[in-house]
Design an enzyme around this catalytic site. Sequence first.
Site, PDB file in Angstrom:
ATOM      1  N   ASP A   1       0.653  -1.155  -0.079  1.00 31.09           N
ATOM      2  CA  ASP A   1       0.137  -0.135  -0.120  1.00 31.09           C
ATOM      3  C   ASP A   1       0.935   1.348  -0.055  1.00 31.09           C
ATOM      4  OD1 ASP A   1       0.855  -0.234   2.453  1.00 31.09           O
ATOM      5  OD2 ASP A   1      -1.059  -0.208   3.618  1.00 31.09           O
ATOM      6  N   GLY A   2       2.440   0.972  -0.028  1.00 32.56           N
ATOM      7  CA  GLY A   2       2.879   2.288  -0.212  1.00 32.56           C
ATOM      8  C   GLY A   2       3.803   2.773   1.214  1.00 32.56           C
ATOM      9  N   GLU A   3       3.117   2.039   2.241  1.00 29.62           N
ATOM     10  CA  GLU A   3       3.898   2.549   3.510  1.00 29.62           C
ATOM     11  C   GLU A   3       5.287   1.844   3.607  1.00 29.62           C
ATOM     12  OE1 GLU A   3       1.473   0.607   6.655  1.00 29.62           O
ATOM     13  OE2 GLU A   3      -0.263   2.172   6.234  1.00 29.62           O
TER      14      GLU A   3
ATOM     15  N   ARG B   1      12.163  26.265   3.526  1.00 31.16           N
ATOM     16  CA  ARG B   1      11.681  27.739   2.967  1.00 31.16           C
ATOM     17  C   ARG B   1      10.522  28.180   3.561  1.00 31.16           C
ATOM     18  NH1 ARG B   1      12.728  27.330  -3.645  1.00 31.16           N
ATOM     19  NH2 ARG B   1      11.997  25.461  -3.336  1.00 31.16           N
TER      20      ARG B   1
ATOM     21  N   LYS C   1      15.955  41.204  -5.234  1.00 28.98           N
ATOM     22  CA  LYS C   1      15.048  40.208  -6.125  1.00 28.98           C
ATOM     23  C   LYS C   1      13.745  40.399  -5.506  1.00 28.98           C
ATOM     24  CE  LYS C   1      14.729  35.681  -5.357  1.00 28.98           C
ATOM     25  NZ  LYS C   1      15.396  34.009  -5.310  1.00 28.98           N
TER      26      LYS C   1
ATOM     27  N   ARG D   1      10.097  38.010  -5.432  1.00 30.28           N
ATOM     28  CA  ARG D   1       9.430  36.809  -5.701  1.00 30.28           C
ATOM     29  C   ARG D   1       7.856  37.006  -6.026  1.00 30.28           C
ATOM     30  NH1 ARG D   1      10.764  31.773  -6.501  1.00 30.28           N
ATOM     31  NH2 ARG D   1      12.813  31.831  -5.526  1.00 30.28           N
TER      32      ARG D   1
ATOM     33  N   ASP E   1      24.564  30.812  -4.262  1.00 36.01           N
ATOM     34  CA  ASP E   1      23.240  30.722  -3.635  1.00 36.01           C
ATOM     35  C   ASP E   1      23.345  29.279  -2.896  1.00 36.01           C
ATOM     36  OD1 ASP E   1      20.620  31.193  -2.817  1.00 36.01           O
ATOM     37  OD2 ASP E   1      19.836  31.627  -4.823  1.00 36.01           O
TER      38      ASP E   1
HETATM   39  C1  R5P Z   1      15.802  31.904  -2.116  1.00 39.69           C
HETATM   40  O1  R5P Z   1      15.447  32.594  -1.155  1.00 39.69           O
HETATM   41  C2  R5P Z   1      16.807  30.810  -2.347  1.00 39.69           C
HETATM   42  O2  R5P Z   1      17.846  31.265  -1.534  1.00 39.69           O
HETATM   43  C3  R5P Z   1      16.997  30.425  -3.607  1.00 39.69           C
HETATM   44  O3  R5P Z   1      17.561  31.690  -4.346  1.00 39.69           O
HETATM   45  C4  R5P Z   1      15.733  30.160  -4.471  1.00 39.69           C
HETATM   46  O4  R5P Z   1      14.945  29.197  -3.557  1.00 39.69           O
HETATM   47  C5  R5P Z   1      16.031  29.356  -5.734  1.00 39.69           C
HETATM   48  O5  R5P Z   1      14.777  29.205  -6.247  1.00 39.69           O
HETATM   49  P1  R5P Z   1      14.538  28.945  -7.722  1.00 39.69           P
HETATM   50  O6  R5P Z   1      15.780  28.420  -8.355  1.00 39.69           O
HETATM   51  O7  R5P Z   1      13.091  28.478  -8.077  1.00 39.69           O
HETATM   52  O8  R5P Z   1      14.566  30.415  -8.302  1.00 39.69           O
END
Ligand code: R5P
Length: 331
Positions: free
Chosen positions: A54-56, A113, A209, A211, A235
């Site tokens: 069942d996926g467990e 995040r 930046k 979002r 990053d």
């Molecule tokens: C943002 O806060 C993170 O440090 C990355 O820049 C981000 O999560 C990258 O996400 P994506 O590649 O979808 O832009």
Amino acid sequence: MCGAHRPGPGWKEERVNQDGIRIFTGNAHRDLALDICAELGLPLGEAMVGRFPDGEVDIKVECDVRGGDIFIIQPTCPPVNENIMELLVLIDCLKRASSNRITAVVPYFGYARKDRKDEGRVPITSKLVANLLTQAGCNRVLTVDLHAAQIQGFFDIPVDHLYARSVFTSAVRRMELDRPVVLAPDVGASKMVRAWGKALSANMAILDKRRMAADQTKVENLIGTVEGQDVLVIDDMIATGGSIADAARVAKDKGAKRVFICATHGVLVGDAMRKLAECPADKVLITDTIPHRREDLPGKVEIVTIAPLLARAIERIHRSESVSYLFNSDF
Ligand code: R5P
């Protein structure tokens, strides 16, 4: 003894190795676990980590772990929910098998995040995952470049937080950067990028930046200058690739000579492969905190292994030695 209690055919008589240290893994990244074991000169602990019909999650540890110092290598990368659940069930299993201490080695910590309520009626998933690990019986966590360092405070158990910068050093040296500028693709990355700038004696620039959606970002301003210089965009992760590709494009538009990218976690979802292939960066370095097949990646992407750093950290945790000692070592 009744048949049901007799050790099965796969049972290993051996106890935990002399030192008491044992390494286990789920299915998230077996190759990384094997590389760490090779670095440590230890075998990977035998365990069946499968699924019921069942996926467990179905787990059976095949060797004695009583009194052992256990390290479970399991990045919580996609498929995130499957990998988290395997980790939780492994912890439960090893705790009930009377191990002495369990360290979750989570090189990439998923669900990070969402680390605050930035609007009404949203969860804080990084805290939830911290609670789940602790409740399952985890005694320590070892991780690399958390999305936000303060996630450590979501745990009431020790967290050793490593920085991948040291494993990138040789690859960055090979780039022979000319008057490098380190560029943060957003304000959130600026602390991490400042540390890189210090290590490379490089100036720093930051992108402002915004979002708009999970897979949509817009760069409003560049703070600093990149004209005529080599730029290293840094990053913690590349998810859809939008942030890093925008950063490379803006740097080029503002007159950067060459652009390179270093990102610890190559999550690489959605359109990321295409965005990386098409962005004006000469090279993209990621680590192997998340598994990828070389043939699936654009030619400009290079994978640097995190295994030696994690192996040295595991050794140090086991011996109760300083882990911050590793922050300034090269791998
Ligand atoms: C943002 O806060 C993170 O440090 C990355 O820049 C981000 O999560 C990258 O996400 P994506 O590649 O979808 O832009």
